[in-house]
Motif scaffolding. Structure first.
Motif, PDB file in Angstrom:
ATOM      1  N   THR A  29      24.755 -79.221 -20.015  1.00 39.50           N
ATOM      2  CA  THR A  29      25.765 -78.557 -19.187  1.00 39.50           C
ATOM      3  C   THR A  29      25.938 -77.086 -19.512  1.00 39.50           C
ATOM      4  O   THR A  29      26.264 -76.290 -18.633  1.00 39.50           O
ATOM      5  N   GLY A  34      28.378 -70.866 -13.968  1.00 41.52           N
ATOM      6  CA  GLY A  34      29.835 -70.827 -14.095  1.00 41.52           C
ATOM      7  C   GLY A  34      30.377 -71.496 -15.343  1.00 41.52           C
ATOM      8  O   GLY A  34      31.587 -71.484 -15.574  1.00 41.52           O
ATOM      9  N   CYS A  35      29.503 -72.064 -16.171  1.00 43.40           N
ATOM     10  CA  CYS A  35      29.960 -72.694 -17.408  1.00 43.40           C
ATOM     11  C   CYS A  35      30.106 -71.609 -18.475  1.00 43.40           C
ATOM     12  O   CYS A  35      29.125 -70.999 -18.887  1.00 43.40           O
ATOM     13  N   TYR A  38      31.285 -75.298 -23.227  1.00 42.00           N
ATOM     14  CA  TYR A  38      31.339 -76.749 -23.055  1.00 42.00           C
ATOM     15  C   TYR A  38      31.057 -77.379 -24.413  1.00 42.00           C
ATOM     16  O   TYR A  38      29.927 -77.307 -24.912  1.00 42.00           O
ATOM     17  N   GLU A  54      36.148 -77.738 -22.029  1.00 38.83           N
ATOM     18  CA  GLU A  54      35.288 -77.085 -21.037  1.00 38.83           C
ATOM     19  C   GLU A  54      35.979 -75.823 -20.535  1.00 38.83           C
ATOM     20  O   GLU A  54      37.180 -75.855 -20.271  1.00 38.83           O
ATOM     21  N   TRP A  56      35.388 -73.067 -17.417  1.00 39.01           N
ATOM     22  CA  TRP A  56      34.625 -72.780 -16.199  1.00 39.01           C
ATOM     23  C   TRP A  56      35.110 -71.486 -15.573  1.00 39.01           C
ATOM     24  O   TRP A  56      36.299 -71.181 -15.606  1.00 39.01           O
ATOM     25  N   ARG A  59      36.925 -72.739  -9.867  1.00 43.83           N
ATOM     26  CA  ARG A  59      36.967 -74.119  -9.383  1.00 43.83           C
ATOM     27  C   ARG A  59      35.639 -74.550  -8.760  1.00 43.83           C
ATOM     28  O   ARG A  59      35.230 -75.706  -8.896  1.00 43.83           O
ATOM     29  N   ALA A  61      32.652 -73.730  -9.679  1.00 50.89           N
ATOM     30  CA  ALA A  61      31.727 -74.092 -10.760  1.00 50.89           C
ATOM     31  C   ALA A  61      32.069 -75.469 -11.323  1.00 50.89           C
ATOM     32  O   ALA A  61      31.178 -76.290 -11.566  1.00 50.89           O
ATOM     33  N   LEU A  62      33.356 -75.738 -11.512  1.00 52.16           N
ATOM     34  CA  LEU A  62      33.770 -77.056 -12.005  1.00 52.16           C
ATOM     35  C   LEU A  62      33.418 -78.143 -10.992  1.00 52.16           C
ATOM     36  O   LEU A  62      32.883 -79.195 -11.364  1.00 52.16           O
ATOM     37  N   HIS A  65      29.790 -78.930 -11.141  1.00 50.88           N
ATOM     38  CA  HIS A  65      29.508 -79.722 -12.343  1.00 50.88           C
ATOM     39  C   HIS A  65      29.882 -81.185 -12.116  1.00 50.88           C
ATOM     40  O   HIS A  65      29.116 -82.090 -12.450  1.00 50.88           O
TER      41      HIS A  65
END
Length: 95
Positions: A29, A34-35, A38, A54, A56, A59, A61-62, A65
């Motif tokens: 991940t 956008g991470c 993590y 996490e 990010w 939103r 990007a989350l 994921h």
């Protein structure tokens, strides 16, 4: 930015399998678009409690994921390895 904190207690005897799945999930991940961060960690007072932090960029990007196949694969792998549904909180921050 979004911060997601998740906490789960491993079922007796399943901690090693949970940790193995968590290590692979974090590795897969961290390079996602956008991470920002993590990580998984064990609670210092109770090593059977595993915490995921996490961060990010946004939103979108989350959401990407959460929709990615690696996430459903991870959730399938850890199904039954925790005592209950993991507790998760979502925090929004600026800066």
């Amino acid at each position: 930015m979004l911060i997601v904190l998740t906490r789960a207690r491993a079922v007796t005897g399943s901690r090693d399998r949970l940790v193995t799945a968590a290590v692979e999930m974090a590795r897969d991940t961290r390079g996602a678009p956008g991470c920002v961060s993590y990580t998984f960690a064990a609670d210092l007072e109770d090593p059977d409690v595993i915490v995921c932090t996490e961060v990010w960029a946004d939103r979108a990007a989350l959401d990407a994921h959460l929709a990615h196949p690696r996430t459903s694969t991870f959730l399938t792998r850890v199904d039954g390895l925790t005592e209950a549904v993991p507790e998760a909180t979502l925090h929004t921050t600026t800066g």
